[in-house]
Design a protein around this motif. Sequence first.
Motif, mmCIF file in Angstrom:
data_model
loop_
_atom_site.group_PDB
_atom_site.id
_atom_site.type_symbol
_atom_site.label_atom_id
_atom_site.label_comp_id
_atom_site.label_asym_id
_atom_site.label_seq_id
_atom_site.Cartn_x
_atom_site.Cartn_y
_atom_site.Cartn_z
ATOM 1 N N LEU A 295 -44.547 -8.808 10.426
ATOM 2 C CA LEU A 295 -43.515 -8.280 9.819
ATOM 3 C C LEU A 295 -42.639 -8.042 10.277
ATOM 4 C CD1 LEU A 295 -42.709 -6.225 8.172
ATOM 5 C CD2 LEU A 295 -43.473 -4.506 10.119
ATOM 6 N N ALA A 296 -42.579 -8.650 12.230
ATOM 7 C CA ALA A 296 -41.484 -9.357 12.918
ATOM 8 C C ALA A 296 -40.705 -10.197 12.162
ATOM 9 C CB ALA A 296 -42.681 -9.160 14.388
ATOM 10 N N LEU A 297 -41.792 -11.695 11.750
ATOM 11 C CA LEU A 297 -41.495 -13.146 11.535
ATOM 12 C C LEU A 297 -40.643 -12.633 10.411
ATOM 13 C CD1 LEU A 297 -44.185 -14.918 12.513
ATOM 14 C CD2 LEU A 297 -41.385 -14.885 13.751
ATOM 15 N N ALA A 298 -40.791 -11.897 9.311
ATOM 16 C CA ALA A 298 -39.692 -12.061 8.010
ATOM 17 C C ALA A 298 -37.942 -12.443 8.410
ATOM 18 C CB ALA A 298 -40.575 -10.893 7.194
ATOM 19 N N ASP A 302 -37.486 -18.703 5.221
ATOM 20 C CA ASP A 302 -36.314 -19.377 5.112
ATOM 21 C C ASP A 302 -37.246 -20.152 3.676
ATOM 22 O OD1 ASP A 302 -35.192 -21.561 3.796
ATOM 23 O OD2 ASP A 302 -34.380 -22.859 6.285
ATOM 24 N N ASP A 303 -36.835 -19.390 2.691
ATOM 25 C CA ASP A 303 -37.438 -19.673 1.219
ATOM 26 C C ASP A 303 -37.212 -21.562 0.974
ATOM 27 O OD1 ASP A 303 -38.171 -16.985 0.416
ATOM 28 O OD2 ASP A 303 -36.424 -16.451 -0.100
ATOM 29 N N SER A 350 -34.899 -12.940 3.630
ATOM 30 C CA SER A 350 -35.551 -13.070 2.642
ATOM 31 C C SER A 350 -36.798 -11.795 2.084
ATOM 32 C CB SER A 350 -37.320 -14.588 2.552
ATOM 33 O OG SER A 350 -37.793 -14.558 1.735
ATOM 34 N N THR A 351 -36.395 -12.012 0.440
ATOM 35 C CA THR A 351 -37.792 -10.485 0.016
ATOM 36 C C THR A 351 -38.979 -11.403 -0.324
ATOM 37 O OG1 THR A 351 -36.253 -11.614 -2.063
ATOM 38 C CG2 THR A 351 -35.796 -9.357 -1.057
ATOM 39 N N TYR A 352 -39.001 -12.336 -0.660
ATOM 40 C CA TYR A 352 -40.458 -13.259 -0.487
ATOM 41 C C TYR A 352 -41.648 -12.571 0.740
ATOM 42 C CZ TYR A 352 -44.416 -16.174 -1.395
ATOM 43 O OH TYR A 352 -45.738 -16.844 -1.615
ATOM 44 N N ARG A 353 -42.604 -12.074 -0.305
ATOM 45 C CA ARG A 353 -44.412 -11.415 0.357
ATOM 46 C C ARG A 353 -45.187 -12.470 0.429
ATOM 47 N NH1 ARG A 353 -46.377 -5.798 -2.028
ATOM 48 N NH2 ARG A 353 -47.240 -6.084 0.010
ATOM 49 N N LEU A 354 -45.524 -12.987 1.439
ATOM 50 C CA LEU A 354 -46.937 -13.435 1.404
ATOM 51 C C LEU A 354 -47.749 -12.968 0.497
ATOM 52 C CD1 LEU A 354 -46.414 -14.038 5.835
ATOM 53 C CD2 LEU A 354 -45.634 -15.581 3.259
ATOM 54 N N HIS A 355 -48.884 -14.101 -0.002
ATOM 55 C CA HIS A 355 -49.728 -13.865 -0.444
ATOM 56 C C HIS A 355 -51.285 -13.252 0.486
ATOM 57 C CE1 HIS A 355 -53.054 -13.865 -3.011
ATOM 58 N NE2 HIS A 355 -54.234 -14.747 -1.460
#
Length: 391
Positions: A295-298, A302-303, A350-355
């Motif tokens: 969460l802190a690294l979100a 970089d997409d 980025s709005t990307y969510r990790l698997h």
Amino acid sequence: MSVVVYLAAAVLALSSVVLFRRPRTAVRNPLTVSTCVAILLGAIVFVCSAPVTLAAVNSLTGVPNFGAPLTYGMLTAYSCSLLILLINWRGGPPELVRRLVLRSIAVYAPLVVAVVLLFVFADAPTERLTDLDTYYANTPCMREMILLYLLGHTAVIVAMAVVCVKWGREVTGLLRTGLRLIVAGSLLDLLGFQATKYTAVVARWNGHDLDFLSTTVAPPMASLAALICSAGFVLPRLLPAAGAHWRGLRDHRRLGPLWSRVGFVSTAPKPPASWWRLPEERLHWREVAIHDALLALAPYFDDTVRERARAGALREGRGEHEARVVAEAAMLAEAARRAAAAEAPQETSSTYRLHATEVSGAGGLVELAQALGRTPASDTAREGTVKAFHG
């Protein structure tokens, strides 16, 4: 023989301690309580039946053979506890279970009293540490006491075997394995302990001497039978927990590469200081800390890095899911490098969510950790938190 029975008692006591490792929750579970009580009573019976213990009890009380009613009374109580354990294990409506438990106690409590009273009225002045059953097989009151404790134990073992055979046809897996072990232990008890005792006693009634069956054959058979029965009761309850702890230990180790990369940014509270924590507890704390670090690294994700790594993985012939995890590992490695160097986060988050954040359990994190372990590391980061960037 004392060494054999003391060893059996130690094994039984240890298994009950393992089951009762969390007293606060264990006391609220009738099955756990009845299992521990039955196993402990079995251990006490073995301790009481050892010749060394019998001699000590007789000497302390000043009553020859006082250890006999003590041992036989405890064995009768142990028989009752096995019946209660089986009732709680089989389960059913609470009122029915309670009624069956009370009936069992109502039957076996008078048997314990009868064993003691018969000894009180008997004339047994000669101390016998190993062959009391056959030596006093024809003595009034002693004869009845011996027969009574044997019949009480036989009734429970037969009932337990019958119920376990029927129940075993209805279940599968570890429960069926446990039931089969109980049946095997019950048969060994019936044939190796009780049949030999009955044979030796009846032989004495008819003027023959088969005492070796009672003194040499029966004790080790009883010890082995009790251990097998206890394994049948305990293993179906311990093995799933042991398997879970083993998986926890394995996953905790496999998360090492991920934790070594991102742990420096985690602000999750550290686990309480303790010299011992179960593997599942250690895994839980590591999962919480890693999710906090992700969460802190979100803001540093970089997409572009992710898409480039994903395209490269696909060109190498990797599957869609594997390519996704590899790409996420590359993006995470770059985010950790930038955070460690106190660089600026992405201008557009980025709005990307990790698997790993989309699935429950440690599986997703383990996949990410394994992929990250194959990703070249940048300069090592010191432990702390992500520094605020001031433009």
